[in-house]
Design an enzyme around this catalytic site. Structure first.
Site, PDB file in Angstrom:
ATOM      1  N   LYS A 102       6.347  30.912  60.449  1.00  0.00           N
ATOM      2  CA  LYS A 102       6.960  30.267  61.617  1.00  0.00           C
ATOM      3  C   LYS A 102       8.261  30.981  61.944  1.00  0.00           C
ATOM      4  O   LYS A 102       9.145  31.094  61.106  1.00  0.00           O
ATOM      5  CB  LYS A 102       7.242  28.790  61.369  1.00  0.00           C
ATOM      6  CG  LYS A 102       7.648  28.082  62.683  1.00  0.00           C
ATOM      7  CD  LYS A 102       8.266  26.719  62.502  1.00  0.00           C
ATOM      8  CE  LYS A 102       9.778  26.754  62.381  1.00  0.00           C
ATOM      9  NZ  LYS A 102      10.532  27.263  63.552  1.00  0.00           N
ATOM     10  N   GLU A 110      16.603  30.666  50.952  1.00  0.00           N
ATOM     11  CA  GLU A 110      17.751  31.565  51.135  1.00  0.00           C
ATOM     12  C   GLU A 110      18.601  30.898  52.206  1.00  0.00           C
ATOM     13  O   GLU A 110      18.225  30.854  53.371  1.00  0.00           O
ATOM     14  CB  GLU A 110      17.239  32.947  51.541  1.00  0.00           C
ATOM     15  CG  GLU A 110      18.207  34.059  51.223  1.00  0.00           C
ATOM     16  CD  GLU A 110      19.134  34.298  52.379  1.00  0.00           C
ATOM     17  OE1 GLU A 110      20.191  33.626  52.415  1.00  0.00           O
ATOM     18  OE2 GLU A 110      18.802  35.127  53.234  1.00  0.00           O
ATOM     19  N   CYS A 125      24.360  34.901  56.814  1.00  0.00           N
ATOM     20  CA  CYS A 125      24.487  33.896  55.765  1.00  0.00           C
ATOM     21  C   CYS A 125      25.474  34.379  54.705  1.00  0.00           C
ATOM     22  O   CYS A 125      26.125  33.577  54.051  1.00  0.00           O
ATOM     23  CB  CYS A 125      23.132  33.594  55.159  1.00  0.00           C
ATOM     24  SG  CYS A 125      22.222  35.075  54.751  1.00  0.00           S
ATOM     25  N   GLU A 185      30.392  26.567  56.585  1.00  0.00           N
ATOM     26  CA  GLU A 185      29.847  27.795  57.146  1.00  0.00           C
ATOM     27  C   GLU A 185      29.973  27.737  58.671  1.00  0.00           C
ATOM     28  O   GLU A 185      29.344  26.903  59.321  1.00  0.00           O
ATOM     29  CB  GLU A 185      28.372  27.919  56.742  1.00  0.00           C
ATOM     30  CG  GLU A 185      27.761  29.232  57.149  1.00  0.00           C
ATOM     31  CD  GLU A 185      26.339  29.409  56.619  1.00  0.00           C
ATOM     32  OE1 GLU A 185      25.571  28.434  56.637  1.00  0.00           O
ATOM     33  OE2 GLU A 185      26.008  30.529  56.197  1.00  0.00           O
TER      34      GLU A 185
END
Lengths: 532, 515
Positions: free
Chosen positions: A223, A299, A333, A430
């Site tokens: 996906k 991850e 990330c 983040e």
């Protein structure tokens, strides 16, 4: 060598302050110190978008519901294409196609050499269509075209070649036994792998996922992110052209709450790999647990420290810290989003970091000199602006930036905060945008404690010439990657993944293979063995 | 895999006849373009100006005169390789780039498959179909395999007994000397080059004087694929001159040799006497092929036939002691004889030919000598026993039964189409007899019984056990010998270790957060 290092190509020609550069910058109408200048009329890409349907069982098909969703150009907010919207029923079709391809199809039964040759042909095709892939990537994602073309597509090709080489090198072991038994392990493909990828590096994440999965002989339902569905569909077309049997790779565009959820909950999926936010990662793991407890690799997010020691070359450290944070519009990330600088060099560093951010060239990512394009979408754009506001409100010093850039699209000014304290949201959360936060530290013990005081543990940068400092920090930092005097080094062979809430498992390199293999122990008695 | 491919190739044809051999040989279409030494990326004549003839084993006619490398040429080649390693780009480029060059080389070999196969057959005498459909594709496959290893050579980080950070670097060993035989010229070339190049080394390769041609052609392609100058140097020449110079050279860091056990001992001695370079050896064998009482006799006969006669019997791992259980012995012998009689011998360029000529007059005479000794020492000659035709080095497929362990034909490596069938009573006995040899290269085991298979597998002192198959030679399967069949292993992950040095790197850690 191309593509070894996400930022190497950019570092090779650091922006200069020369008159020539300034003239060049003015020539395409971005003001270096501009805050509210309009970004020019967007360049129209030459690529035609052909693949917008779901790829199931080797065929491009509409969603069962007939629904589509728009994918948008982040430079303008305008629709690029309407893409088939996969939901639960489509996932079911894709899984059964993958199931059939794995249970009855030729893929796991052909010679590893043949699988390897298909992947090598795929790499050749990707290389051949490099330009088109890079254009799609930039259009859909907003990242600089030069970065997509010079760095990311070559990295994609390189990674596929790397895993093509592993296909015929998956060794099991023969195992010592406590008695008269012959014991061996078979490393078998795990089966049908569900893979969910993010929007920040659509093609690279596609490669990280399918490379090892296909190398190990699995079938895949992938996906894509709803924000960037286009490049994976085109790459998947090329993979079929290279000889992939139907059903081995199925690509479903769609949303997490529908398609993603269906994939994670599916009883016939043997493994899930997810890259995305920590919040969603928790949902993925929960859905896997509630359905058939399929193994999951994750991850996820990060708040990676970039540590500049007192003995560092400040100019180099500034440039590297700048790249570590601002690369890919800050949408990494592993972005070095906590810049810890030793008190002795702190003021100099802040001054130079601000100057470097000022020089950052923001603009239409299709333009050659542009370092920074728009953020991905309004949601991220607003979130980043909110964090900037919170930084100011909490008393951090805004050195530069702090607002949107231009009046159309999702451009944000390169933003630098100094005097950041550990507990401020800009230092704990983040942000996933072009916002650098610079913190001050006194000694190694102090910075180790503070660098590790986070739920995340993805990566860290260490900038020092002292061997002891480097070695001490290397072991002390609770993170999956330590880059010493470098950052964002992403070779195919180097494993990547997180400690703590940055993830589970490792991708790339030899380590990634284990995510896609089951180990079967085979035991049989020995009669009159000559040795044990 | 040899065996499956040979199965596919085999067609049942007529009995071979001497008349067929004596027909005019088919002329190959390939032209011989490379007959000089390849040193530092250039084709050059020998320093002495000397050449030697390479012969067509079908006719004993000269194919070409080839530059004869000697000590001086080896010195030049070593200097080129040394420079390419010490200063050149090869060990300094990324492994990915090395890998890409090897992949391009594989593509070029594939493109020139038929020309290379023609050279191989012309120079060696092996069936063209075998060269074109099995061996050259295996060469291509092996280079693709090792191209994949180039960027996957991992060292380790190592636990320490104190506050030290320890890691190992797996570094290229340097300049490798490689000496290859004539029985599978290009395949042995690939076994040698593949891992050496993947690990970033430079090479001096000496070909066999009987078969210098295919390696020169292939090496031209390797340079076309982008190999930097001096990384591969190819010397044609003889063992006592060129081979000895290479084995004795003080600037050669590693030696790999495939050939006879006798020569292997000399190679090891020369290495010891010079700079004690590490040596891998892949030498002779007298491999047992064990047919148990529960075996399907027809299948076993076919496989045992293949195990011995493949490549004119010129295989170091030939199944040259066919041990058959007494309960099926007579049936086996009868059928083995019938199979040998059906073997199609003739011009190897003809389709459907199973067996061509032996390599040269020396081997030819040696084989006929062993056949005579078999007859004289009382073994029963079931079929064959003489040359075939009146020119070239063709030998009749020959089968002996009632062979005893102490006969020369049961002890020595004949390296020809001579099958020796021995009888055994039980497992203990056949294990003892199979192992009572100085060799230990390979073994075949034919049984459906899992215990028998497992017992024999561990008991046999050999480097390869093929169970219900033989001559399966995947790129990933290691190959090499116990005892006097050799040292070390080639192919697979094991082949890499021969071409790497291991460097342990140790440094203290201050305030280590874990050990």
């Amino acid at each position: 060598m191309a593509g070894r290092h996400l930022t190497a190509a950019l570092l090779r020609c650091p922006p200069s302050t020369s008159a020539a550069t300034a003239a060049r910058l003015r020539a395409f109408g971005t003001r270096v110190f501009g805050t509210a200048t309009n970004v020019d009329e967007p360049i129209v890409p030459s690529v035609r978008i052909e693949d917008t349907q779901l790829l199931i069982d080797g065929k491009f098909v509409d969603a069962t519901s007939g629904k589509t969703f728009p994918t948008v150009d982040p430079r303008t907010g305008k629709v690029i294409a309407h893409v088939a919207e996969g939901e639960e029923e489509d996932i079911n079709h894709a899984v059964s196609a993958a199931r059939k391809a794995f249970d009855d199809g030729p893929w796991p039964r052909m010679l590893p050499y043949e699988r390897s040759c298909i992947l090598l042909r795929f790499a050749d095709l990707l290389e051949k269509h490099r330009e088109k892939l890079a254009e799609i990537e930039t259009w859909d994602n907003g990242k600089p075209y030069k970065q997509a073309y010079d760095i990311e597509v070559p990295m994609l090709v390189r990674l596929i070649r790397y895993y093509a080489g592993w296909v015929d090198k998956l060794h099991g072991l023969t195992v010592p036994a406590d008695g008269a038994y012959h014991v061996q392990t078979l490393h078998e493909p795990i089966g049908v792998a569900g893979q969910i990828i993010p929007w920040n590096f659509p093609l690279l994440m596609f490669a990280w996922k399918i490379g090892p999965a296909l190398a190990c002989g699995n079938a895949v339902v992938l996906k894509t992110a709803e924000l960037t569905p286009l490049s994976a569909l085109y790459a998947a077309r090329l993979l079929h052209e290279a000889g992939l049997p139907p059903g081995v790779l199925n690509v479903v565009s769609g949303f997490g709450a529908t398609a993603g959820r269906a994939l994670c909950s599916h009883k016939d999926v043997d493994k899930i790999a997810f890259t995305g936010s920590t919040e969603t990662g928790k949902t993925v793991l929960e859905l896997a647990a509630k359905s058939n407890l399929k193994p999951v690799t994750l991850e996820l997010g990060g708040k990676s420290p970039f540590i500049v020691c007192e003995d560092a070359d400040v100019d180099k450290a500034v440039e590297m810290a700048h790249q570590a944070l601002f690369f890919n519009q800050g949408q990494c990330c592993c972005a070095g989003s906590r810049t810890f600088v030793h008190e002795k060099v702190y003021d100099e560093f802040v001054e130079k970091a601000r100057a470097r951010a000022q020089k950052r060239v923001v603009g239409d990512p299709f333009k050659k000199e542009v370092e920074q394009g728009p953020q991905i979408d309004p949601k991220q754009f607003q979130k980043i602006l909110k964090y900037i506001k919170s930084g100011i409100e909490n008393g951090a010093t805004l050195q530069y930036g702090g607002d949107r850039y231009g009046s159309t699209g999702y451009y944000i000014q390169p933003t630098v905060f100094s005097d950041v304290q550990d507990e401020m949201p800009i230092a704990t959360d983040e942000i996933f945008g072009p916002v650098q936060t610079i913190l001050k530290f006194r000694d190694l013990d102090d910075v180790i404690r503070r660098a590790n005081r986070t739920h995340y543990g993805l990566a860290a940068g260490v900038f020092t010439q002292n061997l002891d400092t480097a070695n001490t920090l290397t072991r002390a930092l609770r993170v999956g990657s330590v880059w010493i005097n470098c950052y964002n080094l992403f070779d195919a062979a180097i494993p990547f993944g997180g400690y703590k809430m940055s993830g589970i498992g490792r991708e790339k390199g030899i380590y990634s293979l284990m995510n896609y293999l089951e180990v079967k122990a085979v035991v049989t008695p020995l009669k009159d063995p000559a040795w044990l | 895999m040899f065996s499956a491919a040979v199965d596919r190739l085999r067609k049942h044809g007529n009995y071979s006849t001497a008349a067929a051999i004596d027909q005019e040989p088919i002329n190959p279409s390939v032209s011989i373009n490379y007959t000089q030494l390849l040193i530092d990326g250039k084709f050059v004549p020998a320093v002495s100006g000397k050449t030697f003839p390479t012969l067509d084993p079908r006719t004993e006619d000269v194919i070409a005169h080839v530059a004869e490398g000697e000590a001086e040429d080896v010195n030049l080649a070593v200097a080129a390789a040394r420079k390419a390693f010490d200063e050149g780009p090869w060990p300094r480029m990324t492994a990915y780039e090395r890998s890409r060059i090897m992949l391009r080389f594989a593509d070029l070999l594939e493109k020139h498959n038929d020309a290379i196969a023609e050279l191989e057959t012309w120079d060696n005498g092996k069936p063209y179909e075998q060269a074109a459909k099995i061996e050259i594709p295996m060469v291509v496959r092996l280079f693709r395999y090792y191209a994949g290893w180039a960027d996957k050579i991992h060292g380790l980080t190592v636990p320490a007994d104190g506050p030290h950070h320890v890691q190992t670097l797996h570094e290229p060993i340097g300049v490798a000397g490689q000496i290859i035989p004539w029985n599978f010229p290009l395949l042995m070339y690939a076994w040698k080059l593949g891992p050496a190049l993947a690990c970033g080394n430079t090479i001096i390769l000496k070909t066999a004087e009987q078969t210098p041609l295919s390696a020169m052609f292939a090496s031209k392609l390797l340079y076309e694929a982008g190999l930097p100058q001096g990384v591969l140097n190819v010397i044609s020449g003889y063992g006592p001159t060129a081979g000895a110079a290479l084995a004795s050279h003080m600037d050669v860091d590693k030696l790999a040799f495939t050939g006879s056990t006798e020569t292997g001992k000399i190679v090891l001695e020369l290495a010891a006497r010079s700079n004690l370079k590490p040596v891998t050896l892949e030498l002779g064998g007298k491999s047992p092929f064990i047919v148990c009482e529960d075996a399907d006799v027809d299948q076993a006969v076919e496989l045992a036939h293949f195990a011995l006669f493949f490549n004119q019997g010129q295989c170091c791992c030939a199944g040259s002691r066919t041990y058959v259980h007494e309960s099926v012995y007579d049936e086996f012998v009868e059928k083995a004889k019938a199979r040998a009689l059906r073997r199609i011998v003739g011009d190897p360029f003809k389709n459907g030919i199973e067996q061509g000529p032996q390599i040269d007059t020396e081997q030819f005479e040696k084989i006929l000598g062993y056949i005579r000794s078999g007859v004289e020492s009382g073994a029963t000659l079931e079929t064959g026993g003489d040359r075939l035709g009146s020119k070239g080095y063709y030998v009749q497929p020959t089968v002996f039964s009632n062979v005893k362990d102490d006969m020369l034909i049961a002890k020595d490596e004949i390296f020809g189409p001579v099958q020796s069938i021995l009888k055994f009573r039980d497992l203990d006995e056949v294990i003892k007899r199979a192992n009572s040899t100085r060799y230990g290269l390979a073994a075949g085991v034919f049984t459906q019984n899992i215990d028998t298979a497992n017992t024999l597998t561990r008991a046999l002192r050999v480097g390869t056990v093929w169970i219900n198959c033989f001559d399966v030679f995947d790129a990933a399967i290691p190959f090499g010998g116990y005892k006097m069949s050799g040292q070390g292993r080639e192919k697979g992950i094991y082949g890499l270790n021969n071409y790497l040095q291991i460097k342990a790197v140790v440094t203290p850690i201050k305030k280590a957060s874990w050990l």
